[in-house]
Motif scaffolding. Structure first.
Motif, PDB file in Angstrom:
ATOM      1  N   THR A 164      21.850  79.432  10.660  1.00 19.33           N
ATOM      2  CA  THR A 164      20.896  80.461  10.301  1.00 19.33           C
ATOM      3  C   THR A 164      21.647  81.564   9.574  1.00 19.33           C
ATOM      4  N   ALA A 165      21.075  82.021   8.522  1.00 18.52           N
ATOM      5  CA  ALA A 165      21.709  83.102   7.788  1.00 18.52           C
ATOM      6  C   ALA A 165      21.737  84.346   8.665  1.00 18.52           C
ATOM      7  N   PRO A 166      22.743  85.173   8.496  1.00 19.51           N
ATOM      8  CA  PRO A 166      22.809  86.391   9.302  1.00 19.51           C
ATOM      9  C   PRO A 166      21.526  87.192   9.140  1.00 19.51           C
ATOM     10  N   SER A 167      21.040  87.694  10.259  1.00 21.87           N
ATOM     11  CA  SER A 167      19.794  88.450  10.206  1.00 21.87           C
ATOM     12  C   SER A 167      19.968  89.727   9.418  1.00 21.87           C
ATOM     13  N   GLY A 192      24.618  84.500  12.847  1.00 20.01           N
ATOM     14  CA  GLY A 192      25.339  83.692  11.872  1.00 20.01           C
ATOM     15  C   GLY A 192      26.774  83.415  12.273  1.00 20.01           C
ATOM     16  N   GLY A 193      26.984  83.130  13.539  1.00 22.17           N
ATOM     17  CA  GLY A 193      28.349  82.847  13.992  1.00 22.17           C
ATOM     18  C   GLY A 193      28.540  81.395  14.362  1.00 22.17           C
ATOM     19  N   ASP A 194      29.584  81.124  15.109  1.00 19.93           N
ATOM     20  CA  ASP A 194      29.886  79.761  15.514  1.00 19.93           C
ATOM     21  C   ASP A 194      29.665  79.578  17.005  1.00 19.93           C
ATOM     22  N   PHE A 195      29.108  78.441  17.330  1.00 17.81           N
ATOM     23  CA  PHE A 195      28.906  78.088  18.734  1.00 17.81           C
ATOM     24  C   PHE A 195      29.787  76.882  19.026  1.00 17.81           C
TER      25      PHE A 195
END
Length: 507
Positions: A18-21, A64-67
RNA sequence: GGCGGUAUCGUCUAGGGGACUAGGACGGAGCCCUCUCAAGGCUCAAACACGGGUUCGAAUCCCGUUACCGCUACCA
């Protein structure tokens, strides 16, 4: 290590990020966030673990980070491959995809030991020659005196020459952290400021005498290596946090942020366990719960988007997610609400997404085969669309689908007792109905309805007097979709045949 | 025991000093719709743990008490 083979098998496809909000989020992280879910493979994916994973995932997706996923398999006695696989399957079923190859903690023992050695060299830890047995004895003795046991640092007071002698003699030793004076605290994302006086933190072991790391050591070493920026986990880890912060400092690593999520409890207010019924995510999968409903329900157990918002799709949750909606209080798992919510999602979900969940259940129940359903897709879609409104789980749909899928039906005793109480009357009414129906040229609800209503009127009966006995003949039950929908789903021939069978049964 | 955390209807929660006669949802009761069952609509019962402060004013802030939960291992 056997677990490694699982890694290759379960490498997930990278989910679109998802693009950063663009929303001005006051909780927005400074850089690209990296979070991880770090379960121990000692059982199945627990709903509490699933929720922890969900919040980590939600945070990563929202910002928009990593999980990332890390399997904490250092406890070899309790870890096994089946559990690891179960965790992967649970996560995949929920759609909680991870972004990088799975990290196995057990593969990092060399680094853990090395980090321990670094701290020894830097003077942050010291060698402790006390044996586990001695420690147990002293602990028991302190307990008997009603005193709180704390390690007395006797090994930290050993003369250098003595230490050298012991080491030269090959005496096994653990590495213990020398907790400094002061206070250790942090600004928790859900709790705000939390601080512990260091005097309450015991000099804890970092590396066992066999060289393996203890939990806190392994976690910190791995989180540093994985460049985790936000550690989000259950609040049962709050008291581990000061120790871990001390470790970060000793290792010279930047501190991540911390967020401690509340626990999930059973209906008696105790930590959710087997006694409370199903605790594994897979149990709910088998009970016909939709993953989206499970996610929605779990999300609301510990987080609120604010206002009255309840039913949400996964993209909506990602969009709405904010750490400041994270709750501090433990929540009780309410199965009834989960089922209600599942019913909502059953109606909400696209039919094309629902069908793949229903088909296997139908096949497993022996009601159909994949081929038989594929043979008449439109009919099947219409049927499921009709049934899902009054179902709370996929299993409900399966139960309701039976009369439309089986060649022969049985009659529910209660339905017979209630609607066919007067056998003769019911039979003659059914005979009349059959004649009327047989005369209907177009087998559609539009043509069927006026025909039957006309019959009722001509006989001076309310429509229900005709519909109810008919329903039993058609489905064997007192409950079903609207009678005209049932007739259409069954089709002309089968409907008429069912009435004939009912007539034979009644006479 | 020590340390830490938490505290709004039975349950999930809204609430972040006056808009609170405390809102929504699940569950419960009832009504409507209606061919049954669901779904949907409407109504009702149901809560700020307790005690002190602060303030003109507290569910909201502070302190204490109580209760519950967690941690207290060479477990994770």
């Amino acid at each position: 290590m056997t677990e490694m083979s699982v890694a290759a098998a379960a490498a997930p496809s990278a989910a679109p990020r998802t693009a950063p909000s663009p929303a001005p989020d006051r909780y927005a992280p400074a850089g690209r966030p990296r979070l991880r879910f770090a379960p121990s493979p000692t059982g199945y994916l627990h709903v509490g673990g699933a929720r922890t994973a969900l919040f980590n995932w939600l945070y990563a997706r929202h910002f928009g980070g990593d999980f990332l996923l890390r399997v904490e398999d250092t406890d070899k006695a309790r870890s096994n491959e089946a559990s690891t696989r179960a965790i992967f399957e649970g996560l995949e079923w929920l759609g909680l995809t991870w972004d990088e190859p799975v990290v196995y903690q057990g593969a990092n023992v060399a680094r853990h030991a090395d980090d321990g050695a670094r701290m020894l060299a830097a003077g942050a830890v010291y060698r402790c020659f006390c044996t586990a047995e001695e420690l147990d004895e002293r602990r028991a003795a302190a307990h008997a005196r009603h005193e709180t046991f704390t390690y007395d640092r006797r090994c930290d007071r050993l003369a250098p020459a003595e230490i050298a002698r012991l080491v030269a003699a090959g005496t096994p030793y653990a590495l213990r952290f020398r907790v400094p004076e002061g206070t250790t605290g942090w600004n928790d994302l859900v709790h705000g400021e939390i601080a512990f006086p260091n005097k309450d933190i015991d000099d804890f072991v970092v590396l066992r005498s066999d060289g393996t790391p203890v939990y806190n050591m392994a976690v910190v070493s791995d989180d540093i290596a994985m460049r985790i920026t936000l550690v989000m986990r259950g609040d049962d880890h709050i008291s581990n946090t000061p120790k871990q912060i001390l470790l970060y400092h000793a290792l010279g690593a930047p501190l991540p942020e911390f967020a401690h999520l509340p626990m999930i409890h059973g209906t008696d207010g105790k930590k959710l366990s087997k006694r409370h019924g199903a605790t594994a995510v897979a149990d709910y999968q088998n009970q016909g719960i939709l993953p989206t409903a499970m996610l929605n329900f779990l999300a609301l157990l510990g987080w609120s988007p604010g206002g009255d918002r309840e039913i949400m799709t996964v993209p909506e949750m990602v969009k709405l997610f904010s750490p400041d909606g994270l709750l501090r209080k433990a929540a009780i798992f309410d199965l009834q609400k989960l089922e209600w919510m599942n019913g909502q999602h059953l109606s909400l979900i696209a039919l094309d997404d629902l069908l793949p969940r229903v088909v296997p259940a139908l096949v497993a129940a022996g009601l159909a085969t994949t081929e038989s359903l594929a043979a008449r897709p439109d009919w099947f879609r219409a049927l499921i669309d009709l049934l899902r409104v009054r179902a709370r789980t996929v299993l409900d749909i399966v139960r309701q689908a039976e009369p439309y899928l089986r060649d022969v039906i049985g009659y529910d005793p209660e339905a017979v007792a209630k609607q066919w109480k007067d056998r003769e009357g019911a039979a003659s009414l059914l005979a009349l109905t059959r004649t009327k129906l047989a005369g209907v040229t177009e087998w559609t609800t539009a043509a069927l309805e006026p025909a039957l209503r006309e019959l009722a009127e001509s006989r001076g009966l309310t429509a229900g007097k005709i519909f109810q006995p008919l329903r039993v003949a058609l489905t064997g039950l007192t409950v079903s979709p609207g009678i005209f929908d049932v007739l259409v789903m069954l089709g002309r021939d089968r409907s008429l045949a069912r009435i004939d069978a009912a007539l034979a049964y009644l006479r």
